[in-house]
Design a protein around this motif. Sequence first.
Motif, short mmCIF file in Angstrom:
data_model
loop_
_atom_site.label_atom_id
_atom_site.label_comp_id
_atom_site.label_asym_id
_atom_site.label_seq_id
_atom_site.Cartn_x
_atom_site.Cartn_y
_atom_site.Cartn_z
N SER A 1 53.96 27.86 -13.84
CA SER A 1 54.93 26.77 -13.75
C SER A 1 54.51 25.66 -12.79
CB SER A 1 56.30 27.31 -13.33
OG SER A 1 56.22 27.98 -12.09
N LEU A 2 53.47 25.91 -11.99
CA LEU A 2 52.98 24.90 -11.05
C LEU A 2 51.50 24.65 -11.28
CD1 LEU A 2 54.60 25.97 -7.65
CD2 LEU A 2 55.47 24.31 -9.30
N ARG B 1 50.36 25.76 -2.44
CA ARG B 1 51.37 25.39 -1.44
C ARG B 1 52.54 26.37 -1.50
NH1 ARG B 1 53.13 20.87 1.44
NH2 ARG B 1 55.39 20.58 1.48
N PHE B 2 52.93 26.77 -2.71
CA PHE B 2 54.04 27.73 -2.88
C PHE B 2 53.69 29.08 -2.26
CE2 PHE B 2 55.68 31.21 -5.60
CZ PHE B 2 57.02 31.12 -5.28
N ARG B 3 52.47 29.56 -2.49
CA ARG B 3 52.05 30.84 -1.94
C ARG B 3 51.95 30.81 -0.42
NH1 ARG B 3 48.55 30.35 -6.35
NH2 ARG B 3 46.79 29.90 -4.97
N PRO C 1 57.74 20.45 -3.12
CA PRO C 1 56.60 19.55 -2.93
C PRO C 1 56.76 18.76 -1.63
CG PRO C 1 58.15 18.59 -4.48
CD PRO C 1 58.66 19.97 -4.17
N PRO C 2 55.69 18.17 -1.12
CA PRO C 2 55.79 17.36 0.10
C PRO C 2 56.60 16.09 -0.15
CG PRO C 2 53.61 17.15 -0.86
CD PRO C 2 54.31 18.22 -1.63
N GLN C 3 57.04 15.50 0.91
CA GLN C 3 57.84 14.27 0.85
C GLN C 3 56.99 13.11 0.32
OE1 GLN C 3 59.31 13.09 4.67
NE2 GLN C 3 60.27 11.21 3.93
N MET D 1 46.13 15.16 0.51
CA MET D 1 46.92 15.47 1.69
C MET D 1 46.61 16.87 2.21
SD MET D 1 51.02 15.37 2.33
CE MET D 1 51.27 17.06 1.78
N GLY D 2 46.33 17.80 1.28
CA GLY D 2 45.99 19.16 1.68
C GLY D 2 44.73 19.21 2.53
#
Length: 276
Positions: free
Chosen positions: A181-182, A189-191, A197-199, A220-221
């Motif tokens: 789903s992602l 990021r979820f794990r 999600p980030p702003q 950004m990561g």
Amino acid sequence: DGGAWRCNWCECRAEQTQGKGPGPAGPMTLCAPCSSRFRSGHAGPPARDETGRYLCEECGRSFDSIPGLGTHRARCDGGAWACGWCGCKQHETSGKGPGPQGTKTLCSTCSARFRAGHSGPPCQDEDGRFVCAHCDRTFDTFAARGVHMRRCDGGSWRCGWCEAKIGETSGKGPGPDGPGSLCSTCSSRFRAGHTGPPQQDEEGRYVCECLRTFETIAAMGVHRRHCDGGKWLCSWCSCSHSETSGKGAGPDGPRTLCAACASRYRAGHREPPQRD
């Protein structure tokens, strides 16, 4: 034989062949491949091109050695065979397979499509490129289209967080709504424990805690790996992390000075330059 022996046809040496055999000039006058050719009824070696490569008499392809030519000739049809669907020649496919017209009437790729239940080849555009039935993307080869089709969903899939399409990510991963789903970046990021999600700012750019903005989550990561939220300052010039190309060691320990001040410290200085 002291290296004096040569095959009467291809002129190879004794150490370059698996054995010797009879030829028109008597026993042991030809190498094993040429002797096999002689026993098949040929009266001489195969023709060669200007570069010395052996030519197939049926289709004109060239080979470095007679054994290579022999392996090719075992299944060569003179270039007459063509796939009943895509029209490819025998040397353009890894094999032949059954089709609606009988055995060995399709190339291996088209035969796999036939066995999967299809009744014809995929559509092609005006330029002859193969078109995906789901998303209309085009491909140079049938095989490339097949690889794409394994994960194509017609362009309907979107990442549950960043809304990226399947063509914009390297893969899918689990999210709060289940597996796949992602996108791979958001799934990572979820794990890591994030719940969303980030702003993003008004322009849709992703905002870090230090207020720097980035076009993608992946960018950004990379930044977040060494970001401290804007709290770090150089011990000498007081510049922030975003104002320097890196950090270095200083009198107070590692990563306490910006790159410029750390270079000055390594040169022997023990304080920043004076200011007016």
